[in-house]
Write an enzyme that holds these catalytic residues in place. Sequence first.
Site, short mmCIF file in Angstrom:
data_model
loop_
_atom_site.label_atom_id
_atom_site.label_comp_id
_atom_site.label_asym_id
_atom_site.label_seq_id
_atom_site.Cartn_x
_atom_site.Cartn_y
_atom_site.Cartn_z
N THR A 35 5.40 -11.24 -5.20
CA THR A 35 4.26 -11.59 -4.47
C THR A 35 2.92 -11.34 -5.63
O THR A 35 2.67 -10.11 -5.14
CB THR A 35 4.37 -11.92 -3.13
OG1 THR A 35 5.39 -11.37 -2.19
CG2 THR A 35 3.15 -12.45 -2.45
N GLU A 63 -3.81 8.81 -12.18
CA GLU A 63 -4.43 10.62 -13.39
C GLU A 63 -3.05 10.05 -14.79
O GLU A 63 -3.42 10.56 -15.92
CB GLU A 63 -3.33 11.44 -12.51
CG GLU A 63 -4.93 11.65 -11.70
CD GLU A 63 -4.06 13.29 -10.60
OE1 GLU A 63 -3.17 13.32 -11.57
OE2 GLU A 63 -4.00 13.78 -10.18
N LYS A 64 -1.83 9.29 -14.68
CA LYS A 64 -1.39 8.39 -15.77
C LYS A 64 -1.28 7.51 -16.30
O LYS A 64 -0.71 7.27 -17.44
CB LYS A 64 0.05 9.08 -15.28
CG LYS A 64 1.01 10.07 -14.71
CD LYS A 64 0.50 11.56 -15.42
CE LYS A 64 1.25 12.43 -15.16
NZ LYS A 64 1.03 14.03 -16.03
N HIS A 103 -0.58 1.05 -14.47
CA HIS A 103 -1.40 1.08 -12.66
C HIS A 103 0.16 1.04 -11.83
O HIS A 103 1.47 1.04 -12.18
CB HIS A 103 -1.12 -0.59 -12.88
CG HIS A 103 -1.79 -1.23 -11.94
ND1 HIS A 103 -1.04 -1.79 -10.95
CD2 HIS A 103 -3.38 -1.81 -11.88
CE1 HIS A 103 -1.53 -2.67 -9.74
NE2 HIS A 103 -3.36 -3.06 -10.95
N PRO A 104 -0.09 0.93 -10.45
CA PRO A 104 0.66 2.19 -9.54
C PRO A 104 1.53 1.27 -9.34
O PRO A 104 2.94 1.14 -9.23
CB PRO A 104 -0.61 2.58 -8.34
CG PRO A 104 -1.74 2.45 -9.10
CD PRO A 104 -1.36 1.90 -10.49
N THR A 124 0.29 -17.87 -2.21
CA THR A 124 1.52 -16.96 -3.27
C THR A 124 1.51 -17.73 -4.37
O THR A 124 1.58 -19.18 -4.55
CB THR A 124 2.04 -16.18 -2.44
OG1 THR A 124 3.25 -17.38 -2.39
CG2 THR A 124 2.17 -15.40 -1.40
N LYS A 146 -0.27 7.13 -5.92
CA LYS A 146 -1.04 6.26 -6.19
C LYS A 146 -2.08 7.24 -7.02
O LYS A 146 -2.56 7.16 -8.16
CB LYS A 146 -2.24 5.60 -5.14
CG LYS A 146 -3.45 5.10 -5.86
CD LYS A 146 -3.53 4.36 -4.54
CE LYS A 146 -4.80 5.08 -4.21
NZ LYS A 146 -5.64 4.52 -3.33
N HIS A 171 7.09 -16.11 9.49
CA HIS A 171 6.17 -16.04 8.10
C HIS A 171 5.48 -17.24 7.74
O HIS A 171 4.65 -17.23 6.82
CB HIS A 171 7.40 -16.11 7.26
CG HIS A 171 6.95 -15.05 5.77
ND1 HIS A 171 5.25 -15.01 5.63
CD2 HIS A 171 6.92 -14.70 4.95
CE1 HIS A 171 5.61 -14.67 4.08
NE2 HIS A 171 6.54 -14.85 3.85
#
Length: 640
Positions: free
Chosen positions: A465, A435-436, A439-440, A476, A430, A350
Amino acid sequence: MGPENKGSSKSFPMIEYEGEESLISKLKDVVSIDPRVTTFMYDETLPRLPVPPLPQTMERYLRSCAPLLDEEELQATEKVVKEFMAGDGPVLQSKLLQRAKEHKNWLEDWWMEHAYLNFREPLIPYLNIGGPQTLHLTKWPPSHSSAISYVSMFVYSSLIFHQLLREECLQPQTSVKGNHLSMEQFRRLFNTCRVPGQPSDALRSWWKTRREGDCPDHLIVLCNGHIWCFCPYDSRGEVTVAELEAQFTSIRDQSDSMGSGPGVASLTSESRDIWAKNCEWLRALSANNAKTLELIESAMFVVVLDNAEPANMNEVFWESVCGDTSNRWADKSFSIVVTRNGYALSNNDHTPYDAMVLVVLTHFGQRLNEAVDLRAVGRAGVRPFLPPPKLLKLDLDPCIISAISSARQKSKKLNSNIEVSFKQYYGFGKNWMKEKKVHPDALVQMTLQLTYYRTYGRMAPTYETATTRQFYHGRTETVKSCTSAAKTFAITMQDPTASLQDKVKALRTACSGHEELMRQCKGAQGIDRHLFGLYLTALENGFDVPAIFTDSAFAKTGGGGNYVLSTSTLGYTDCAGGVAPMVPHGYGVFYTMMPTWIYIMVSTFKDGGSVPAPEFMAIFTSCLDDVRTLLDDPISSSKL
């Protein structure tokens, strides 16, 4: 690696295919064919990383503490913050602002050193990131007979990506709002390795663009405890899947016939201080060892032909995060692994980059595989005089042989303590969330808050993150997802007397608040990195550690890497991956939001006292079901 760019167009020597023009057009959002548009062209023009105003950070810090502290604790912390603002705080802020004038990214060197290179625990399983090829769920059904073919195509697409970067043909990325994003991390994807040292490690990279010069073009292959090396390219800088298959088949057959090798790679999964001593000793044993270690460190990447035969995706995920460390060179920036029964995955240090780099690489490979049969690309067949792979042998003494055995035993114990659970959740994806009109990412995060509250009856400090790549060399920032609004939502959902309207309102309020936090963090106006900078400013200038950092609330709300929920989204691409939890009693939760489903991976430590990963996953998906039922209700729709 192929001919240099000439004239007004860019060349792609490894994609000699009848449909090359249409193939490139299918990838035009990834590949730049305009010589005026190059991968790193905007990096030096990006704005400096700002330092947030101190009063703003203090106010936001207290707000983040509220859902995790009781009234008495919060009052005590408010006093500590007030004293900090009246004392050392403004002085430290002034010094940090001066540093920001002297560095385009005041955080960059500190973050590399303290967040990564000073880390002393084993990289596997504590730091490295990994994940499987999700093509196994669609186009690549795993099988023993397909293992070499799959790894060859994975390697081939990665070599093309390597070439695109060398030629600076990868499209520079932009944010949703059209802001240019830093591409700097892509410079450390290939030909890069963490090198152990004391008291801190180093990060070395041999990678260069073609304009900047040559860089190594060999691969390292680990198989059955043996180490192999070969250059995949011919004199024209080309390679085919068929030739890769021939090389990997040869390595697999020879490694099997020789039996288990010494497994020197196990040393890389020791604690960093022990590996540093062993590496220094190993390097000093002979000139051959020094040369061999540099061959490994400088390689484009590592390919692992593993012996594992995972039975399901849970086990595949475990292999990607842990695995047999005698076949993992933990320090390498990128390693492709294929199991004996045909699952392809990766395990990667990482330190050099964040997960989005792997997401872009993996998504590119998937797009390429969907667009064309890679086995049909380029010249036909295998060269009659294909240079064979070379077996690399390190000179070992009793001290190193004992160290290898010790490292292997330790890593087995550590890795056996990691539990992972993977699920494709089909309740919605997603498209439904949009549709609703929620924000996903915010919806998934708030559902995760509900999950923890439903499981434990309390909230948990949560890390998500956020990218700061719109700034010079940005990496980040931490979105602290556990907010007062999230807590209100969780409590309301668990209240049998709460009305549906109350629950919907609480959910939408919490999601809106999360979206705002994400915007702040992407704009480098978060809390964590600023506090980190103030802390290091105090240390480097001889200050006593300010009380704000020793106050119990700091660790209790996640400070110092004490996040119980360590989370991240891989966005909307068909990729999956994750890491181990940050704390012994915590969870790693990682997810990808596809159009009609969600990939979810949960990791835990078995001895941490937390609810096991499979059970936590079941509660999480149950909460997702409840949120779906909530927003599907006609009353909810009428409130949109």
